[in-house]
Design an enzyme around this catalytic site. Structure first.
Site, PDB file in Angstrom:
ATOM      1  CG  ASP A  25      -2.236  -0.728   0.951  1.00  0.00           C
ATOM      2  OD1 ASP A  25      -2.595  -0.866  -0.234  1.00  0.00           O
ATOM      3  OD2 ASP A  25      -2.881  -1.161   1.916  1.00  0.00           O
ATOM      4  CE  LYS A  83      -4.461   1.966   1.538  1.00  0.00           C
ATOM      5  NZ  LYS A  83      -4.950   1.211   2.704  1.00  0.00           N
TER       6      LYS A  83
END
Length: 526
Positions: A371, A374
């Site tokens: 991730d 992000k």
């Protein structure tokens, strides 16, 4: 670098094996005359050992149970008029023995004319019993054994060259993949095979490493890197007391040396790790072998040092990636241990799905960055506790593309893996995921694995937008999404490994365990 001790003058000479000679004839006197005539025969200091058969059928049984027969005297007419010829065909075509020298003997030349037999059958000499003298028998035997010894020597050299080639290929593969997790063991394995080939008599071999001066204080203190020969037997103890004693003696004298028929190589590195090579059964090594070994050994410590330095760089790289993953998860107010659980669950699931150690190591190192994109998402969206608007959801989905671009230009295997995982772990097995709508095996196996364990861990733990789900409900969702969101085979593998999965969750818990609460719609997952 080391010196091989000279043998003691009082030591008894090692017994040399005899040349095995098979006599196949239905006449008992032929066996007796052959043994008597050649009773004092020797070639290269080796006497003869006779094996006898009175029929072709009996000879076949004997051949099935005996190896290394150098010479066979075979009669033509025995239980049938062509029994001997059939036996020759059996030896060459069925047993595939091309080294054994075959001398055909017959008392009835008309049943097997010499020119026809030599032309049609793979024999090495033809002898008429009625005309064979003691000198003829002696010279034929000597010529046959000389040819056999040459063939066996050539075959041994061929096998040794193959071993050199295979070992060198393994070393080259290791050095060309220095950034792979298994490079040290690959190099050790190739090095072991190279040394075993140089000392062709070695029947046991092993490479171990000792960690500095702590060796004598931590039991045997050795970690096995590679092994071959009899050490490959699962029942064998590679670090038996006798082996460990010799390794410790080598550490004490700090140099390579021979101990009887055993060679122990000592290769220290500046990083404080000492590599030891143990080779057993090297009594056949000659002066050329010793010179080759000495030249080869002088470069080993440098090679190991480079490997250790490279591994240190890779481990530092992995720590940085894990730390970056922690930062990303902390910013989104998710537990820092989420990335560690995803990493270990990914490696666990990869192994259960059949990936090799190398690819599981890549998963362990690269999955924490799933991730990373992000970091570009505004806090107002990332930390929003309620449902996202359509525009916010479009913005959120951009993190997969951004994450892929972060590492996409790198050629390093670990960073390439991180790019693949970041860009594809939100794809779904049925093609309804994002950002590209990939379907099934169009999605890389790394991304399919991380997609599953990421959702599993997110459901099982509290997030800013939901409490933790009970485990039975988490597993039911995985079953429901089998073949839709997730690869069905990976779901089955995860369910089959639940004991190990729960152990990972227990080892990396959240700082504050949230109590399980009422159902939360899975659509809330980012």
């Amino acid at each position: 670098m080391f010196k091989k001790p000279a043998p003691s003058p009082d030591a008894p000479a090692a017994a040399v094996p005899p040349w095995r000679v098979l006599v196949v004839d239905d006449a008992a006197e032929v066996h007796s005359i052959t043994r008597l005539t050649l009773s004092d025969f020797e070639y290269l200091g080796r006497p003869l050992a006779f094996l006898g058969a009175t029929s072709a059928a009996e000879a076949r049984e004997l051949l099935a149970a005996t190896t290394d027969i150098a010479l066979a005297f075979i009669d033509v007419v025995m239980e049938t008029d062509h029994a001997g010829l059939d036996l020759v065909t059996h030896i060459r075509n069925v047993l595939g023995d091309r080294n054994m020298r075959i001398i055909l003997r017959t008392g009835q030349p008309g049943m097997a004319p010499e020119r026809q037999v030599i032309r049609d059958f793979e024999i090495n000499d033809y002898m008429n019993k009625t005309q064979a003298s003691a000198d003829k028998l002696y010279t034929s035997t000597l010529a046959a054994l000389r040819a056999y010894d040459g063939l066996v020597t050539l075959e041994r050299s061929r096998r040794q060259l193959e071993c050199y080639r295979d070992g060198l290929e393994t070393v080259i593969e290791a050095t060309s993949n220095l950034f792979e997790q298994r490079s040290l063991r690959l190099f050790a394995s190739g090095l072991l095979r190279q040394l075993s080939a140089m000392l062709a008599g070695a029947h046991q071999s092993m490479i171990v490493r000792a960690h500095g001066v702590s060796v004598m204080q931590t039991g045997s203190g050795f970690e096995v890197l590679a092994k071959a020969g009899r050490f490959d037997d699962p029942q064998a103890d590679p670090l038996s007391p006798q082996v460990a004693q010799r390794l410790q003696a080598c550490m004490a004298r700090q140099r390579s040396a021979f101990d009887g028929d055993t060679f122990v190589g000592y290769f220290p590195t500046r990083s404080g790790v000492t590599n030891l090579i143990y080779l057993d059964g090297v009594q056949g090594a000659g002066a050329v072998d010793m010179r080759l070994l000495d030249i080869f050994s002088k470069n080993i410590s440098i090679a190991f040092e480079n490997l250790y330095l490279d591994r240190e760089v890779r481990e530092t790289q992995a720590e940085i990636i894990a730390t970056l993953g922690d930062v990303v998860e902390t910013r989104s107010k998710e537990t820092a241990n989420h990335v560690r659980r995803v990493a270990h669950l990914s490696a666990l699931l990869g192994a259960a799905a059949g990936l090799d150690e190398e690819h599981c190591s890549l998963l362990l190192a690269a999955s924490p960055m799933h991730d990373v994109g992000k970091v570009a998402i505004p806090d107002s969206i990332l930390l929003k506790p309620g449902p996202l608007t359509d525009d916010e959801w479009v913005c959120m989905k951009e993190h997969a593309r951004i994450g892929e671009e972060v590492f996409g230009r790198s050629t390093r295997p670990m960073l390439r893996a991180a790019a693949i995982i970041a860009g594809q772990h939100h794809e779904k097995y049925d093609g309804t995921g994002y950002p590209r709508g990939l379907r099934g095996e169009e999605i890389h196996i790394f991304a399919r694995i991380v997609a599953l364990v990421d959702v599993f861990d997110a459901l099982a733990h509290a997030r800013c937008y939901k409490p933790a789900w009970p485990m039975d409900r988490v597993l039911q969702l995985l079953r429901d999404e089998r073949g839709r969101h997730f690869d069905p085979q990976l779901v089955d593998c995860l369910l089959a490994e639940m004991d190990a999965v729960l152990d990972v969750l227990a080892r990396y818990p959240d700082g504050t365990q949230a109590a399980a609460a009422a159902a939360v719609a899975p659509a809330g997952l980012h």
